[in-house]
Scaffold this motif. Structure first.
Motif, mmCIF file in Angstrom:
data_model
loop_
_atom_site.group_PDB
_atom_site.id
_atom_site.type_symbol
_atom_site.label_atom_id
_atom_site.label_comp_id
_atom_site.label_asym_id
_atom_site.label_seq_id
_atom_site.Cartn_x
_atom_site.Cartn_y
_atom_site.Cartn_z
ATOM 1 N N ASP A 47 -2.488 6.552 6.935
ATOM 2 C CA ASP A 47 -2.265 5.136 7.223
ATOM 3 C C ASP A 47 -3.604 4.501 7.569
ATOM 4 O O ASP A 47 -4.100 4.609 8.686
ATOM 5 N N PRO A 98 5.016 -3.050 8.607
ATOM 6 C CA PRO A 98 5.421 -1.677 8.298
ATOM 7 C C PRO A 98 6.034 -1.606 6.891
ATOM 8 O O PRO A 98 6.641 -2.568 6.437
ATOM 9 N N THR A 124 0.845 -1.203 0.000
ATOM 10 C CA THR A 124 0.000 0.000 0.000
ATOM 11 C C THR A 124 0.874 1.245 0.000
ATOM 12 O O THR A 124 1.994 1.217 0.505
HETATM 13 P P1 AMP Z 1 4.545 3.365 5.623
HETATM 14 O O1 AMP Z 1 4.664 2.136 6.506
HETATM 15 O O2 AMP Z 1 3.421 3.271 4.658
HETATM 16 O O3 AMP Z 1 4.511 4.604 6.454
HETATM 17 O O4 AMP Z 1 5.870 3.416 4.771
HETATM 18 C C1 AMP Z 1 7.121 3.559 5.401
HETATM 19 C C2 AMP Z 1 8.207 3.766 4.392
HETATM 20 O O5 AMP Z 1 8.342 2.590 3.606
HETATM 21 C C3 AMP Z 1 7.971 4.885 3.429
HETATM 22 O O6 AMP Z 1 9.208 5.531 3.205
HETATM 23 C C4 AMP Z 1 7.499 4.186 2.176
HETATM 24 O O7 AMP Z 1 7.784 4.914 1.012
HETATM 25 C C5 AMP Z 1 8.266 2.902 2.220
HETATM 26 N N1 AMP Z 1 7.505 1.839 1.561
HETATM 27 C C6 AMP Z 1 6.219 1.558 1.803
HETATM 28 N N2 AMP Z 1 5.800 0.539 1.036
HETATM 29 C C7 AMP Z 1 6.866 0.161 0.268
HETATM 30 C C8 AMP Z 1 7.048 -0.833 -0.741
HETATM 31 N N3 AMP Z 1 6.056 -1.642 -1.106
HETATM 32 N N4 AMP Z 1 8.277 -0.964 -1.275
HETATM 33 C C9 AMP Z 1 9.270 -0.136 -0.897
HETATM 34 N N5 AMP Z 1 9.151 0.832 0.034
HETATM 35 C C10 AMP Z 1 7.960 0.985 0.617
#
Ligand code: AMP
Ligand code: MG
Length: 420
Positions: A266, A316, A193
């Motif tokens: 989120d 995460p 996501t």
């Molecule tokens: P989030 O958990 O959505 O807050 O994402 C945390 C970090 O992980 C952010 O810097 C995102 O850009 C990166 N991220 C989220 N999903 C992915 C993915 N599928 N592949 C690579 N990086 C990701």
């Protein structure tokens, strides 16, 4: 939408791991299928494998040499009369009944003749025509494995629930199995996501990030003999997210990445809650991987069909967090869904190469490099930019485990290391 439906429950690492193990233990084994022996390597065995004959089926010589009655070697050197030669595969003929003072040349894997209770290694013998001179004694039973000593006919050699490694495949082959019943591979839906995430074939905009998590998770799942199903990337928008989560819940297990932190966009937990999810924890006191979510959603069953549920993990989005939390939490559930008895986490110990300073409060699993072997195992952290630093992880081959109460670990201390 409101997040009031989700009571936050942040557990210690050990508590969270225990919760996962408990749920894994309650899972029913999957369907079975019969496949060819070699195809079964790496799969989970679904039937007991029994000895179809005694192992070994005859008293087996384990050395090349001479079959003897050990009492004939009471005085050395002993001279015995050679009355024959027994090769591997030779019929167990009673014609070769040894009398006292007699011996027969015998090869490794051949049946010891009646009258012999030991084999003398050829190295301790000198043949002169019909006579062999033996320079060393043997105890009764030496260099012969008695009939059925490894397993009696009908004994269980392999139990259902083991992963079939090379040794288990060898056992099944020895028991005459050309096909084995194994458990069907669990189907694991993988859903990344994030509005900023694009697939690897799409040229990313300046602030977009390529989807690596779906691929690291799918590779993990495949290595664990599951069947990954990569879903399209879900935006941080509830309707499409709900559609894709619902699709993912059709699988045996759903792994989501991203969208489980405290950010305004989120939405993963909220959408899961709307779909009736039950949450077992919504965070663990670890780094990386703190916002990990574990729960399940009841699956509507048809009339007369007992209700089932699909477990999910919201991991995460940071790529290293995704990898670590797979190891720590997803693996036992995936193994149980494969019909396997989940393995315990095993930690090695290695000597820390250079001092680590950190903050207390979280159990840490930090990418590291393990070098040396035997008593020389040394480990050190890989320099990294935090849990988004995928390149650092690719240079690592293990994780250093730091307990939550340690602020400083001096060089030279033996510390716990987790191998992926
Ligand atoms: P989030 O958990 O959505 O807050 O994402 C945390 C970090 O992980 C952010 O810097 C995102 O850009 C990166 N991220 C989220 N999903 C992915 C993915 N599928 N592949 C690579 N990086 C990701
Ligand atoms: Mg995100």
């Amino acid at each position: 939408m409101s997040s009031a439906a989700i009571p936050p429950s942040i557990l210690t690492f050990e508590q969270a791991r225990h919760v996962v193990e408990q749920h894994a233990a309650g899972l029913r084994p999957p369907a079975k299928e019969s496949i060819e022996l070699l195809e079964a390597a790496g799969r989970v065995l679904a039937e007991p494998v029994m000895a179809d004959r005694d192992f070994p089926p005859f008293p087996r010589a384990t050395r090349d040499g001479y079959a003897v009655c050990s009492a004939d070697l009471a005085r050395l050197p002993a001279k015995l009369k050679v009355v024959g030669e027994i090769r591997a595969g030779a019929a167990q003929s009673s014609a070769l009944q040894l009398q006292r003072g007699q011996t027969a040349a015998i090869m490794t894997g051949a049946p010891a003749p009646p009258g012999a209770d030991a084999v003398v290694m050829v190295e301790y013998t000198a043949a002169r025509g019909e006579i062999v001179e033996i320079s060393r004694g043997v105890a009764a039973g030496e260099n012969i494995v008695p009939t059925g000593a490894e397993a009696r006919r009908g004994a269980q050699l392999l139990s259902p629930g083991i992963r079939l490694d090379h040794a288990a495949i060898a056992v099944a082959a020895s028991a005459g199995k050309t096909h084995l019943e194994v458990y069907a591979k669990p189907r694991v839906a993988v859903l990344a996501t994030g509005d900023e995430i694009v697939e690897p074939h799409v040229p990313p905009g300046p602030t977009q990030i390529r989807n690596s998590n779906s691929y690291s998770l799918a590779a993990h799942v495949r290595a664990a003999e599951g069947e990954p199903i990569i879903l399209p990337i879900a935006p941080d928008e509830p309707n499409r997210l709900r559609e894709l989560i619902s699709e993912g819940l059709e699988a045996d297990l759903l792994l989501l990445t991203g969208g489980v932190s405290m950010g305004k966009h989120d939405l993963v937990e909220e959408v899961l809650a709307e779909l009736g999810a039950e949450f077992f924890f919504t965070g663990a006191l670890i780094q990386p991987g703190r916002p990990t979510v574990f729960g399940r959603v009841a699956r509507s069953a048809g009339e007369g069909i007992p209700a089932t549920s699909t477990y999910f993990f919201g991991l995460p989005g940071n790529p290293v967090s995704t990898m670590v939390t797979f190891e720590l939490f997803v693996r036992p559930v995936l193994e149980a869904l494969s019909g396997m008895t989940p393995r315990k986490l095993v930690f090695l110990h290695a000597k820390l190469k250079s001092e680590i300073k950190t903050k207390t409060g979280l159990k840490r699993f930090l990418p590291a490099v393990l070098t040396g072997e035997f008593e020389q195992a040394e480990v050190e952290l890989v320099p990294w930019q935090g849990s988004g630093d995928i390149a650092a992880t690719a240079r690592a081959n293990c994780y250093i485990v730091i307990p939550p109460d340690r602020e400083r670990i001096p060089a030279g201390e033996w510390i716990a290391v987790l191998l992926p």
